[in-house]
Design a protein around this motif. Structure first.
Motif, PDB file in Angstrom:
ATOM      1  N   ASN A  94       6.292  34.272  53.897  1.00  0.00           N
ATOM      2  CA  ASN A  94       7.057  35.316  53.205  1.00  0.00           C
ATOM      3  C   ASN A  94       7.953  36.116  54.145  1.00  0.00           C
ATOM      4  N   LEU A  95       7.653  36.102  55.443  1.00  0.00           N
ATOM      5  CA  LEU A  95       8.483  36.832  56.400  1.00  0.00           C
ATOM      6  C   LEU A  95       9.926  36.321  56.410  1.00  0.00           C
ATOM      7  N   VAL A  96      10.124  35.044  56.110  1.00  0.00           N
ATOM      8  CA  VAL A  96      11.474  34.482  56.227  1.00  0.00           C
ATOM      9  C   VAL A  96      12.126  34.129  54.898  1.00  0.00           C
ATOM     10  N   VAL A  97      11.424  34.252  53.799  1.00  0.00           N
ATOM     11  CA  VAL A  97      11.983  33.843  52.504  1.00  0.00           C
ATOM     12  C   VAL A  97      13.281  34.598  52.187  1.00  0.00           C
ATOM     13  N   GLY A  98      13.289  35.908  52.335  1.00  0.00           N
ATOM     14  CA  GLY A  98      14.494  36.688  52.054  1.00  0.00           C
ATOM     15  C   GLY A  98      15.634  36.326  52.988  1.00  0.00           C
ATOM     16  N   LEU A  99      15.335  36.152  54.266  1.00  0.00           N
ATOM     17  CA  LEU A  99      16.363  35.758  55.229  1.00  0.00           C
ATOM     18  C   LEU A  99      16.895  34.360  54.922  1.00  0.00           C
ATOM     19  N   PHE A 100      15.999  33.453  54.546  1.00  0.00           N
ATOM     20  CA  PHE A 100      16.406  32.090  54.201  1.00  0.00           C
ATOM     21  C   PHE A 100      17.324  32.118  52.983  1.00  0.00           C
ATOM     22  N   ASN A 101      17.006  32.957  52.013  1.00  0.00           N
ATOM     23  CA  ASN A 101      17.858  33.103  50.827  1.00  0.00           C
ATOM     24  C   ASN A 101      19.243  33.629  51.233  1.00  0.00           C
ATOM     25  N   GLN A 102      19.277  34.626  52.127  1.00  0.00           N
ATOM     26  CA  GLN A 102      20.558  35.153  52.612  1.00  0.00           C
ATOM     27  C   GLN A 102      21.347  34.087  53.363  1.00  0.00           C
ATOM     28  N   TYR A 103      20.650  33.282  54.131  1.00  0.00           N
ATOM     29  CA  TYR A 103      21.276  32.177  54.876  1.00  0.00           C
ATOM     30  C   TYR A 103      21.967  31.218  53.913  1.00  0.00           C
ATOM     31  N   ILE A 109      22.999  31.878  50.870  1.00  0.00           N
ATOM     32  CA  ILE A 109      24.139  32.584  50.274  1.00  0.00           C
ATOM     33  C   ILE A 109      25.332  32.554  51.235  1.00  0.00           C
ATOM     34  N   PHE A 110      25.070  32.746  52.523  1.00  0.00           N
ATOM     35  CA  PHE A 110      26.116  32.694  53.546  1.00  0.00           C
ATOM     36  C   PHE A 110      26.876  31.368  53.470  1.00  0.00           C
ATOM     37  N   TYR A 111      26.164  30.290  53.167  1.00  0.00           N
ATOM     38  CA  TYR A 111      26.777  28.969  53.062  1.00  0.00           C
ATOM     39  C   TYR A 111      27.206  28.620  51.634  1.00  0.00           C
ATOM     40  N   GLY A 112      27.372  29.642  50.792  1.00  0.00           N
ATOM     41  CA  GLY A 112      27.956  29.443  49.480  1.00  0.00           C
ATOM     42  C   GLY A 112      27.004  28.942  48.411  1.00  0.00           C
ATOM     43  N   LYS A 113      25.709  28.995  48.656  1.00  0.00           N
ATOM     44  CA  LYS A 113      24.721  28.565  47.666  1.00  0.00           C
ATOM     45  C   LYS A 113      24.300  29.766  46.833  1.00  0.00           C
ATOM     46  N   PHE A 114      23.722  29.508  45.669  1.00  0.00           N
ATOM     47  CA  PHE A 114      23.305  30.596  44.790  1.00  0.00           C
ATOM     48  C   PHE A 114      21.984  31.207  45.276  1.00  0.00           C
ATOM     49  N   SER A 115      21.785  32.459  44.948  1.00  0.00           N
ATOM     50  CA  SER A 115      20.561  33.168  45.314  1.00  0.00           C
ATOM     51  C   SER A 115      19.423  32.743  44.405  1.00  0.00           C
ATOM     52  N   ASP A 116      18.299  32.373  44.998  1.00  0.00           N
ATOM     53  CA  ASP A 116      17.106  32.012  44.229  1.00  0.00           C
ATOM     54  C   ASP A 116      15.897  32.157  45.148  1.00  0.00           C
ATOM     55  N   LEU A 117      15.276  33.330  45.114  1.00  0.00           N
ATOM     56  CA  LEU A 117      14.130  33.598  45.985  1.00  0.00           C
ATOM     57  C   LEU A 117      12.959  32.669  45.697  1.00  0.00           C
ATOM     58  N   MET A 123      13.052  29.501  44.626  1.00  0.00           N
ATOM     59  CA  MET A 123      13.320  28.209  45.251  1.00  0.00           C
ATOM     60  C   MET A 123      13.245  28.309  46.767  1.00  0.00           C
ATOM     61  N   ALA A 124      13.728  29.406  47.318  1.00  0.00           N
ATOM     62  CA  ALA A 124      13.670  29.609  48.769  1.00  0.00           C
ATOM     63  C   ALA A 124      12.215  29.619  49.233  1.00  0.00           C
TER      64      ALA A 124
END
Length: 158
Positions: A20-29, A31-39, A41-42
């Motif tokens: 869980n420490l990286v799920v939010g950061l992975f989701n932001q990552y 998004i940075f590459y143009g993918k949709f936000s989905d916690l 799935m992340a």
């Protein structure tokens, strides 16, 4: 666990319990590459990688707050009889950029790969991500020319 401290930032390898420490950061990552936000799935993706020992993840912590991460995937060469690593994901929260955290995450990954007996760590980045390219080249990564011995082929299967 591998740990390093950069000023007040601690770099540590995480396990499934700490995913869980990286799920939010992975989701932001993503998004940075143009993918949709989905916690959801992340989380499922990160959990599966760690549960199946398919990746190694290091997180940068500012006290109790995760501020960056990198994810490595193994790659194998039968001909070379070697296991090496692909630094596939690297992300630092925008509030923490330009503080050396990305560089420390990469150096931690390099140290890990060396400790595993690997001969190289490789990565790819977007052609227009000039900031990342400067960082990688400053650390010592070399842009690879087309291989003289092998061609790379790819086919979409979806």
């Amino acid at each position: 666990m591998t740990e390093q401290t950069v000023s007040k930032i601690e770099i540590k390898r995480i396990n499934l319990i700490e995913a869980n420490l990286v799920v939010g950061l992975f989701n932001q990552y993503r998004i940075f590459y143009g993918k949709f936000s989905d916690l959801g799935m992340a989380k499922a993706f990160i959990d599966a990688r760690l549960e199946n020992n398919e990746s190694v993840i290091f997180v940068a912590m500012d006290a109790d707050k995760p501020v960056g991460f990198t994810q490595l995937y193994p790659t194998y060469s039968s001909a070379r009889l070697s296991k090496n690593w692909i630094l596939n994901d690297l992300f630092v929260d925008s509030d923490y950029r330009k503080q050396g955290i990305g560089e420390e995450l990469i150096k931690t990954a390099m140290s890990f790969a060396k400790g595993q007996g690997s001969t190289f760590l490789q990565l790819e980045t977007a052609i227009d991500n000039l900031t990342a390219q400067r960082l990688y080249e400053t650390i010592g990564f070399k842009k690879q020319e087309p291989d003289n011995e092998f061609f790379l082929y790819r086919i979409n299967v979806i």
